[in-house]
Design a protein around this motif. Structure first.
Motif, short mmCIF file in Angstrom:
data_model
loop_
_atom_site.label_atom_id
_atom_site.label_comp_id
_atom_site.label_asym_id
_atom_site.label_seq_id
_atom_site.Cartn_x
_atom_site.Cartn_y
_atom_site.Cartn_z
N ASP A 185 -11.67 8.66 -2.21
CA ASP A 185 -11.69 10.11 -2.31
C ASP A 185 -12.87 10.50 -3.20
OD1 ASP A 185 -11.32 12.81 -2.69
OD2 ASP A 185 -9.18 12.67 -3.16
N PRO A 186 -13.95 11.09 -2.64
CA PRO A 186 -15.11 11.44 -3.47
C PRO A 186 -14.77 12.43 -4.58
CG PRO A 186 -15.65 11.55 -1.13
CD PRO A 186 -14.16 11.40 -1.23
N ASN A 187 -13.71 13.21 -4.41
CA ASN A 187 -13.33 14.17 -5.44
C ASN A 187 -12.81 13.47 -6.69
OD1 ASN A 187 -13.82 16.56 -3.84
ND2 ASN A 187 -12.01 15.97 -2.66
N LEU A 188 -12.33 12.23 -6.53
CA LEU A 188 -11.80 11.47 -7.66
C LEU A 188 -12.75 10.38 -8.12
CD1 LEU A 188 -8.08 11.07 -6.52
CD2 LEU A 188 -8.94 12.57 -8.33
N SER A 189 -13.70 10.01 -7.30
CA SER A 189 -14.64 8.95 -7.63
C SER A 189 -15.98 9.57 -7.99
CB SER A 189 -14.79 7.98 -6.46
OG SER A 189 -15.70 6.96 -6.78
N GLY A 190 -16.29 9.62 -9.28
CA GLY A 190 -17.51 10.27 -9.72
C GLY A 190 -18.78 9.59 -9.24
N VAL A 191 -18.72 8.29 -8.97
CA VAL A 191 -19.93 7.57 -8.59
C VAL A 191 -20.40 7.94 -7.19
CG1 VAL A 191 -19.37 5.64 -10.09
CG2 VAL A 191 -18.62 5.60 -7.71
N LEU A 192 -19.58 8.63 -6.41
CA LEU A 192 -19.96 8.95 -5.04
C LEU A 192 -20.46 10.39 -4.91
CD1 LEU A 192 -17.15 7.20 -2.96
CD2 LEU A 192 -19.41 6.36 -3.56
N PRO A 250 0.80 -1.23 0.00
CA PRO A 250 0.00 0.00 0.00
C PRO A 250 0.83 1.28 0.00
CG PRO A 250 -0.97 -1.61 1.49
CD PRO A 250 0.34 -2.19 1.03
N ALA A 251 1.96 1.30 0.72
CA ALA A 251 2.75 2.52 0.80
C ALA A 251 3.44 2.85 -0.52
CB ALA A 251 3.81 2.38 1.91
N GLU A 252 3.53 1.89 -1.43
CA GLU A 252 4.16 2.13 -2.72
C GLU A 252 3.13 2.26 -3.84
OE1 GLU A 252 6.94 -1.08 -3.25
OE2 GLU A 252 8.48 -0.09 -2.07
N SER A 253 1.87 2.47 -3.48
CA SER A 253 0.80 2.49 -4.47
C SER A 253 -0.10 3.71 -4.23
CB SER A 253 -0.05 1.22 -4.39
OG SER A 253 0.77 0.06 -4.52
N GLY A 254 -0.57 4.29 -5.33
CA GLY A 254 -1.51 5.39 -5.27
C GLY A 254 -2.93 4.90 -5.47
N SER A 255 -3.82 5.81 -5.82
CA SER A 255 -5.23 5.49 -5.94
C SER A 255 -5.62 5.24 -7.39
CB SER A 255 -6.08 6.64 -5.37
OG SER A 255 -5.86 7.83 -6.11
N TRP A 301 -9.99 5.27 -5.31
CA TRP A 301 -9.99 4.14 -4.38
C TRP A 301 -8.55 3.78 -4.06
CZ3 TRP A 301 -14.78 1.82 -2.98
CH2 TRP A 301 -15.88 2.36 -3.64
N HIS A 302 -8.26 3.64 -2.77
CA HIS A 302 -6.88 3.41 -2.33
C HIS A 302 -6.87 2.36 -1.23
CE1 HIS A 302 -3.10 4.39 -0.08
NE2 HIS A 302 -2.64 4.39 -1.32
N VAL A 303 -5.93 1.44 -1.31
CA VAL A 303 -5.78 0.40 -0.29
C VAL A 303 -4.81 0.89 0.78
CG1 VAL A 303 -4.94 -1.93 0.18
CG2 VAL A 303 -6.30 -1.47 -1.88
N GLU A 304 -5.24 0.84 2.05
CA GLU A 304 -4.39 1.25 3.17
C GLU A 304 -3.68 0.08 3.84
OE1 GLU A 304 -7.10 3.51 2.92
OE2 GLU A 304 -5.65 5.07 2.43
N LYS A 305 -4.39 -1.02 3.98
CA LYS A 305 -3.79 -2.18 4.66
C LYS A 305 -4.28 -3.47 4.01
CE LYS A 305 -2.94 -0.49 9.36
NZ LYS A 305 -3.31 -0.61 10.80
N LEU A 306 -3.37 -4.43 3.96
CA LEU A 306 -3.72 -5.77 3.50
C LEU A 306 -4.04 -6.67 4.70
CD1 LEU A 306 -0.94 -6.28 0.80
CD2 LEU A 306 -3.29 -5.52 0.45
N VAL A 329 -14.67 -2.91 -7.95
CA VAL A 329 -15.77 -1.95 -7.84
C VAL A 329 -16.66 -2.10 -9.06
CG1 VAL A 329 -16.40 0.49 -7.64
CG2 VAL A 329 -14.30 -0.35 -6.56
N CYS A 330 -17.95 -2.24 -8.84
CA CYS A 330 -18.90 -2.41 -9.93
C CYS A 330 -20.12 -1.52 -9.66
CB CYS A 330 -19.34 -3.86 -10.05
SG CYS A 330 -20.46 -4.17 -11.43
N VAL A 331 -20.39 -0.59 -10.58
CA VAL A 331 -21.56 0.27 -10.49
C VAL A 331 -22.68 -0.44 -11.26
CG1 VAL A 331 -22.53 2.55 -10.97
CG2 VAL A 331 -20.10 2.30 -10.41
N THR A 332 -23.62 -0.98 -10.50
CA THR A 332 -24.66 -1.80 -11.13
C THR A 332 -25.96 -1.07 -11.35
OG1 THR A 332 -25.32 -2.63 -8.95
CG2 THR A 332 -23.68 -3.90 -10.16
N GLN A 333 -26.09 0.11 -10.79
CA GLN A 333 -27.36 0.81 -10.95
C GLN A 333 -27.11 2.30 -10.89
OE1 GLN A 333 -30.47 -0.35 -8.21
NE2 GLN A 333 -31.47 1.66 -8.37
N LYS A 334 -27.68 3.05 -11.85
CA LYS A 334 -27.64 4.50 -11.82
C LYS A 334 -29.06 5.02 -12.08
CE LYS A 334 -22.86 5.23 -13.33
NZ LYS A 334 -21.97 5.89 -14.32
#
Length: 980
Positions: free
Chosen positions: A700-707, A650-655, A659-664, A675-680
């Motif tokens: 991050d809602p600013n980067l994830s349009g579905v939120l 996680p420390a060597e990876s961005g979003s 969506w970003h992973v903090e811990k395994l 992530v699957c958007v099944t209904q709009k």
């Protein structure tokens, strides 16, 4: 050796040898023999020499039997013996190729390049001639083309050899290594020492030949105690009177003693134009250490063209730890520095380069926090001013020094396509080799992008500053995106940094790239594989998994990729690009929301490098289409309806899409968030999330349009209603699994980023936007036992083994990665932590603790100090041995074993420590641990490791190893012990 832009013949300066030297010399003199004894070759895989004794298969402490033979699968008859070789009289070059005993073509026909990788032992001698009444100075040794060397005193069978790494890549502007003689030479007659070199071939050729250059001399005793090393200076160009960047670096080396920089003054006539400021943290040199002094440029007026240098006077003072120096005249010195300035006119104006060549500017920035680690880079400016378009990050190949004017540097910068409104940025990756665009090299690439944006925005230049030629912020987080391109190792790097940081990428153009190191040069000739448990090998391989580009290519879903390769590539076989493009297309098959464009361009008759590889009509059309798409699309409209984020560390990876992973859940295994958007619709958006091996993640809602609407989240089958007010607040949302498949929203707290995963993470720090924390790279702090001098058996002034290791690591960090480091004693820890960073970088970045005594001293200092750290949580040598016990008796511990492990930082949540320990006090174990410190890429070392005495088994000598869990605790699933 990983692929380079061009593989050129090594040209070496002349080196004279002498047969005799009189004893009446005014100075100490050293003569290196031209005669060499050579033993080999022995098959190994790349980097395997870090697990073997560098002198494998012999013990340099014992008398060498030059008549003995040894088994080797490379040689006819299956055995090799010592042979004679002679360095060239004029050039000093020693070439070793074994043409009479090895049929290289037959080996390569069946095993490929893996058969060419080999190890050899080389032995020669050096003779020291004394000077009457003078103690011997330090040696300065430059080894090019070899991996390690050591000096053995005559008739010495008990002294532990100190192995010094060589400049195996023939890195540019390398400083000689400062070395102590292992024993004091005779004062009335010559003394001859043996010098052993570990020669390791890591290239590709028809007939592999090791090219070794060894140069030895004494340090100049007539020079100042602190020496200006101009080849390490960092200076920006001056464009139309204004510096392109605010960082200056001055290379300094302490010949002896501890010295700190007290003041830096520029010439009076410069002060009406600019000032130079010292960094807020004290800059101190340990004995024989080299560092780059950071200075900040504060410019307030144009710098006239007539000013061709910046003259600086440095004031230095003795600064011995624990000694209250009265600053007598003998304890203070000055250095006069003259930094050459290159003036460039405004690009495109009178006097600039013709339109047929690219104008290139050398800039500078601070890679480290609080104005530390000054760093150079190059940029190619756009042709037109005004609102800029998405810039291009261009990553060079291995061995390409971008700052060398000819032939490689100019070749690379002039082969890139200059754009009408986009900047082309050429980071160094720290050095010409760096870490293969992983770790600090990847950090350097992204930080150059941010630095150029800041320079163009904040420069006071009326011609090109004040954002007149600025770079757009193309993400809601105000971080600029980039089109990432690269060639060879840089092509691999383009895949790598794009897959790990997809939200910062608009598109990818990798050329002549390899998939991963194990595919480029396979490990089929591994010596260790004959002795190592398969599960042990699997644990070690987890430290290479984060670099496997084929495993993470799915993170580019939604990005456009143009892969390029020459059909006659003699360096990186063309199948690498074909295969990786095929893997990506396979992952995209069947995805209804596929919005990626993946293309492969093969130039059938072209070799590894050709000048138009990235500068042709197809590439330019692809760039133009990317730029147009980037300006038309918004983040929300380009969201795919289904995607998967894959993460190893996680420390060597961005979003990805925010969506970003903090811990395994189980570090060492891959983690995935699907992530699957099944209904709009006009009501809530339904987002189904399926996790694999994930403990904590964020969005991050600013980067994830579905939120951006009322969102109904289903995480691993559990429903979670997300109110629109929460997502529209713009704050990062943190989710944590409190039980298997049971998730909660951490509305009041942040997740804690998992920093562990492999030893290599000690070289870098996560770059996160959090104003409450000082994060990012910082000088590594090397903590050594106090005092640093032997008191019982070694000669007065002899460096302790721990201090020797620390100085060797400091040298290697500067050579291979242009990373700064400072050395402190454990008795200085509390002062360093309590003075808010003014005394040391200890509270800012990662720490390396060298020696058992240093760990004990650090633990006691933390217990007695005011630092917010529980000493009970500190893992000393005994605690880790108990921690990794998997049976009643634990690991099979014997004297001479090395211990290397990661540990949380005592005060900073986004930093860590690495501890080098041993099971003995002689230094044998410490030497073994030090050779596993991750200076070079591809050395497979997880979070912790215990390695035993060398008996020619390489990785088979490992006693225990593994990966911590996400809370720095024992991880049974990902650990191995010889007693299990």
């Amino acid at each position: 050796m990983l692929p380079s832009l061009i593989i050129a013949t090594l040209l070496l300066p002349s080196f004279a040898y002498h047969a005799q030297m009189p004893l009446s010399e005014p100075h100490w003199t050293v003569i290196l023999s031209r005669e060499w004894d050579v033993l080999g070759p022995f098959p190994i895989h790349g980097r395997e020499q870090h697990f073997l004794e560098p002198s494998f298969p012999i013990d340099v402490k014992n008398r060498v039997d030059l008549d003995a033979t040894y088994p080797s699968a490379h040689a006819d008859g299956g055995r090799v013996s010592w042979s004679k070789a002679q360095a060239d009289k004029d050039s000093g070059i020693l070439e070793v190729s074994f043409p009479d005993s090895v049929r290289w073509k037959a080996l390569r026909d069946t095993e490929g390049w893996a058969a060419l990788q080999h190890h050899a032992v080389l032995k020669t001698s050096l003779t020291v001639y004394p000077a009457s009444g003078l103690p011997p100075p330090y040696l300065r040794i430059q080894l090019d083309g070899g991996s390690y060397f050591t000096i053995i005193a005559p008739n010495s069978t008990t002294k532990i050899p100190r192995w010094y790494s060589g400049n195996i890549y023939q890195m540019e502007r390398a400083l000689p290594r400062v070395v102590e003689l292992p024993e004091v030479p005779f004062s009335d007659k010559p003394t001859t020492y043996d010098i052993f070199v570990s020669g390791d071939y890591e290239r590709n050729s028809e007939v592999p030949a090791q090219t070794i250059k060894l140069k030895v001399d004494f340090d100049n005793v007539d020079s100042e105690q602190v020496v200006w090393e101009a080849t390490k200076d960092v200076i920006p160009d001056v464009v139309s009177g204004w510096t392109f960047g605010d960082a200056i670096g001055i290379g300094l080396r302490a010949r002896d003693g501890w010295w700190s920089v007290h003041d830096a003054q520029i010439a009076h006539y410069l002060k009406e134009h600019l000032l130079l400021k010292l960094a807020p943290t004290k800059f101190r040199l340990a004995p024989t250490q080299s560092r780059i002094l950071p200075l900040t440029i504060v410019q307030h007026n144009d710098l006239p063209h007539t000013f061709t240098s910046i003259n600086v006077t440095l004031v230095l003072r003795r600064d011995d730890p624990g000694v209250n120096v009265q600053h007598r005249s003998a304890d203070t010195m000055t250095l006069e520095i003259s930094l050459p300035v290159t003036h460039l006119p405004m690009w495109g104006g009178p006097g600039t380069n013709s339109s047929s060549s690219n104008p290139v500017i050398k800039g500078s920035y601070f890679f480290g926090v609080q104005d530390s680690i000054p760093t150079n880079f190059l940029v190619i400016p756009p042709k037109s001013p005004g609102v800029g378009r998405t810039p291009i990050l261009a990553l060079h190949g291995a061995g390409v020094d971008i700052f060398t004017l000819a032939p490689l540097g100019s070749l690379w910068s002039q082969a890139l396509p200059r754009q009408d409104r986009s900047w082309v940025m050429i980071p160094s990756g720290r050095t010409s080799w760096g870490l293969d665009w992983h770790g600090p090299s990847a950090e350097d690439a992204w930080m150059v992008l941010d630095a150029v944006s800041d320079i163009l925005r904040h420069s006071k230049s009326d011609v090109w500053g004040k954002n007149k030629w600025g770079i757009p912020s193309t993400t809601p987080s105000s971080k600029s995106q980039a089109i990432v391109m690269g060639h060879s190792n840089g092509g691999q790097g383009a895949w790598y940094i794009s897959e790990r940081f997809p939200d910062r990428v608009l598109g990818v153009i990798p050329a002549s790239a390899y998939i991963k190191s194990q595919s480029y040069v396979p490990w089929t000739m591994s010596h260790s594989a004959h002795f190592a448990d398969p599960f042990l090998e699997a644990i070690l391989q987890t430290s290479l998994t984060p670099d496997d580009n084929d495993l993470f290519v799915g993170n580019l879903h939604g990005k456009d990729v143009l892969a390029i390769h020459g059909g006659n590539d003699e360096n990186v076989p063309v199948w690498h690009s074909r295969e990786l493009v095929g893997v990506f297309q396979n992952l995209l098959n069947g995805i209804d929301s596929n919005i990626s464009r993946v293309e492969f361009l093969e130039f059938l008759d072209q070799p590894h490098w050709f000048p138009s590889v990235l500068n042709n009509e197809q590439v330019q059309l692809f760039i133009d289409q990317l730029l147009d798409r980037g300006e038309l699309d918004t983040q929300s409209t380009t969201d795919p309806e289904a995607f998967t984020l894959t993460v190893a560390i996680p420390a060597e990876s961005g979003s990805m899409r925010g969506w970003h992973v903090e811990k395994l859940l189980i570090p060492g295994r891959l983690g995935r968030v699907h992530v699957c958007v099944t209904q709009k619709g006009s009501l809530a958006v339904r987002v189904d999330i399926k996790t694999t091996n994930i403990l904590e993640f964020s969005v991050d809602p600013n980067l994830s349009g579905v939120l951006k609407q009322n969102s109904e989240l289903w995480i691993d089958g559990g429903r979670m209603k997300l109110d629109v007010n929460i997502s529209q607040a713009g704050e990062i949302l943190y989710f944590k699994a409190i039980e298997p498949r049971i998730w909660k929203l951490n509305s009041d707290s942040h997740n804690t980023l998992q920093l562990s995963g492999r030893m290599q993470t000690i070289l870098s720090s996560p770059i996160l936007a959090n104003s409450s924390e000082l994060m990012g790279p910082a000088p590594l702090v090397l903590v050594v036992p106090d005092p640093a001098l032997h008191s019982e058996s070694a000669p007065a002034g002899t460096l302790s083994h721990a201090m020797s290791v620390a100085l060797r690591l400091s040298h290697d960090l500067l050579l291979y990665h242009q990373l700064d480091s400072e050395v402190i004693f454990d008795s200085e820890v509390n002062s360093a932590l309590s003075k808010l960073g003014s005394m040391s970088a200890l509270g800012k970045g990662n720490v390396v603790v060298v020696g058992n005594e240093a760990a004990t001293g650090l633990q006691m200092a933390l217990k007695s100090g005011e630092a917010d750290f529980s000493a009970n949580d500190f893992i000393d040598r005994n605690a880790i041995l108990a921690k990794v016990s998997v049976g009643p008796e634990g690991p099979d511990l014997q004297p001479g074993q090395g211990i290397l492990f990661l540990h949380p930082h005592p005060t900073k949540p986004f930093a860590k420590m690495a501890l080098l320990q041993s099971t003995d006090t002689s230094g044998v174990g410490l030497e073994r641990a030090a050779r596993l410190f991750p200076i070079r890429t591809g050395v497979p070392v997880p979070d912790w490791i215990i390695i035993g005495a060398d008996d020619g088994r390489g990785e088979g000598n490992i006693v225990a190893t593994g990966i911590w869990d996400s809370e720095w605790n024992w991880n049974r699933a990902m650990s191995w012990s010889s007693t299990a």
